[in-house]
Design a protein around this motif. Structure first.
Motif, PDB file in Angstrom:
ATOM      1  N   LYS A   1      57.906  15.522  39.564  1.00  0.00           N
ATOM      2  CA  LYS A   1      58.283  14.722  40.736  1.00  0.00           C
ATOM      3  C   LYS A   1      58.669  15.604  41.908  1.00  0.00           C
ATOM      4  O   LYS A   1      58.304  15.346  43.043  1.00  0.00           O
ATOM      5  N   ALA A   2      59.447  16.652  41.614  1.00  0.00           N
ATOM      6  CA  ALA A   2      59.968  17.504  42.686  1.00  0.00           C
ATOM      7  C   ALA A   2      58.912  18.432  43.289  1.00  0.00           C
ATOM      8  O   ALA A   2      58.985  18.783  44.470  1.00  0.00           O
ATOM      9  N   LEU A   3      57.938  18.863  42.478  1.00  0.00           N
ATOM     10  CA  LEU A   3      56.893  19.784  42.916  1.00  0.00           C
ATOM     11  C   LEU A   3      57.504  21.045  43.545  1.00  0.00           C
ATOM     12  O   LEU A   3      57.056  21.523  44.586  1.00  0.00           O
TER      13      LEU A   3
ATOM     14  N   MET B   1      47.463  17.448  40.395  1.00  0.00           N
ATOM     15  CA  MET B   1      47.374  17.215  38.953  1.00  0.00           C
ATOM     16  C   MET B   1      48.659  16.578  38.425  1.00  0.00           C
ATOM     17  O   MET B   1      48.630  15.698  37.554  1.00  0.00           O
ATOM     18  N   MET B   2      49.793  17.012  38.964  1.00  0.00           N
ATOM     19  CA  MET B   2      51.074  16.468  38.521  1.00  0.00           C
ATOM     20  C   MET B   2      51.239  15.008  38.944  1.00  0.00           C
ATOM     21  O   MET B   2      51.766  14.185  38.195  1.00  0.00           O
TER      22      MET B   2
ATOM     23  N   GLY C   1      48.267  22.340  46.341  1.00  0.00           N
ATOM     24  CA  GLY C   1      47.611  21.039  46.405  1.00  0.00           C
ATOM     25  C   GLY C   1      46.924  20.686  45.095  1.00  0.00           C
ATOM     26  O   GLY C   1      46.963  19.534  44.645  1.00  0.00           O
ATOM     27  N   VAL C   2      46.300  21.685  44.469  1.00  0.00           N
ATOM     28  CA  VAL C   2      45.629  21.460  43.178  1.00  0.00           C
ATOM     29  C   VAL C   2      46.659  21.131  42.100  1.00  0.00           C
ATOM     30  O   VAL C   2      46.537  20.123  41.386  1.00  0.00           O
TER      31      VAL C   2
ATOM     32  N   PHE D   1      47.935  16.587  34.833  1.00  0.00           N
ATOM     33  CA  PHE D   1      48.753  17.691  34.321  1.00  0.00           C
ATOM     34  C   PHE D   1      49.312  17.338  32.945  1.00  0.00           C
ATOM     35  O   PHE D   1      49.309  18.165  32.031  1.00  0.00           O
ATOM     36  N   GLU D   2      49.803  16.112  32.775  1.00  0.00           N
ATOM     37  CA  GLU D   2      50.350  15.683  31.485  1.00  0.00           C
ATOM     38  C   GLU D   2      49.280  15.693  30.394  1.00  0.00           C
ATOM     39  O   GLU D   2      49.544  16.055  29.250  1.00  0.00           O
TER      40      GLU D   2
END
Length: 292
Positions: free
Chosen positions: A284-286, A246-247, A241-242, A252-253
């Motif tokens: 996107k895919a995580l 972030m993504m 989840g964290v 994240f970026e």
């Protein structure tokens, strides 16, 4: 390995305690134990005698903040535990460390012993050599000394490639990445085979960065991911989840730009490494899909 149960029960294994419910373990102890590496630039490394910093260290701190909120323990303490390529998996398994975010490859073999969060980087094995050495690819190292780090997937990749191509590398092993790089720096090895991003990081922080270059095709592109104990769905959900949050949010970026595109400690040299297509796709895919 003794199977772990999703209960508050603990099992004694030597001097350590293993507990499947990491959040209960943390709540009971009042601390979360996070692993760090001493020379995995820019993911996790030391800036000074005892100050871990890096891309993965920032992610670890974000996880600790989420744990504080979920457990309603604002005074939760972080205990930092140094780990190596050799001991990082056992220290997760025996309960010494709660989370290891660094330069650890997520693969199916390791997935038998530990769990992995969403993949946060993709890399492949390449070589760092001294400029002017004449080494441009793996074939130039036939019968020569090649360094790598004990306990890494790169060791297996290089051995397999050497056997398949009849190159007969004479493998030398460093206890950590800094030790392996020193084998090249000192002339004891002609090349150090490791994940390319770690080689760029070591080169950037060398005494004389311009003396070295990263060469060779990338062998076996693999994902990095944070590592935690198996069969702990609650803690994996929190960590995912964290990182996933972030993504999705763009944080994240920003973190990637900070550690891969901008000047980093201790020498203030930027790696200048744009995000790979595989990593962009995983924003996107995580996915937590392992390498084979």
């Amino acid at each position: 390995m003794i199977p772990l149960l999703l209960t508050a029960a603990t099992l004694a294994t030597g001097s350590a305690l293993v507990q499947a419910d990491t959040l209960e373990k943390i709540a009971a102890s009042g601390k979360i134990t996070l692993a760090y590496r001493e020379s995995s630039v820019p993911f996790s490394y030391l800036d000074g005698p005892s100050k871990p910093i890096g891309f993965a260290v920032d992610m670890s701190n974000a996880v600790a903040d989420a744990v504080r909120k979920q457990l309603k323990k604002p005074d939760l303490q972080i205990e930092w535990q140094p780990v190596t390529s050799q001991n990082r998996i056992p220290l997760i398994m025996n309960g010494t460390v709660d989370l290891e975010c660094g330069s650890t490859t997520n693969n199916t073999a390791r997935g038998k012993d530990v769990a992995f969060a969403i993949n946060h980087f993709y890399t492949g094995t390449r070589l760092v050599v001294k400029k002017g050495s004449g080494i441009k690819d793996y074939a130039d190292l036939a019968g020569k000394n090649v360094a790598t780090t004990t306990g890494t997937t790169n060791l297996q990749v290089l051995r397999k490639y050497s056997t398949e191509k009849n190159l007969n590398f004479n493998m030398l092993f460093g206890k950590d990445h800094a030790d392996s790089f020193l084998l090249v720096e000192s002339g004891r090895a002609l090349a150090f085979g490791m994940d390319d991003i770690l080689l760029f990081g070591l080169k950037a922080n060398a005494k004389n960065p311009d003396e070295f270059e990263v060469v060779g095709e990338a062998l076996q592109v693999e994902p990095y991911a944070c590592m935690l104990r198996k069969d702990d769905a609650g803690f994996k959900h929190l960590v995912d989840g964290v990182i996933g949050g972030m993504m999705k949010s763009g944080e994240f970026e920003k973190l990637y730009t900070k550690w891969f595109m901008q000047p980093i400690p201790p020498r203030g040299v930027p790696l200048g490494l744009p995000m790979s297509p595989q990593l962009k796709e995983n924003l996107k895919a995580l996915s937590d899909k392992p390498a084979v």
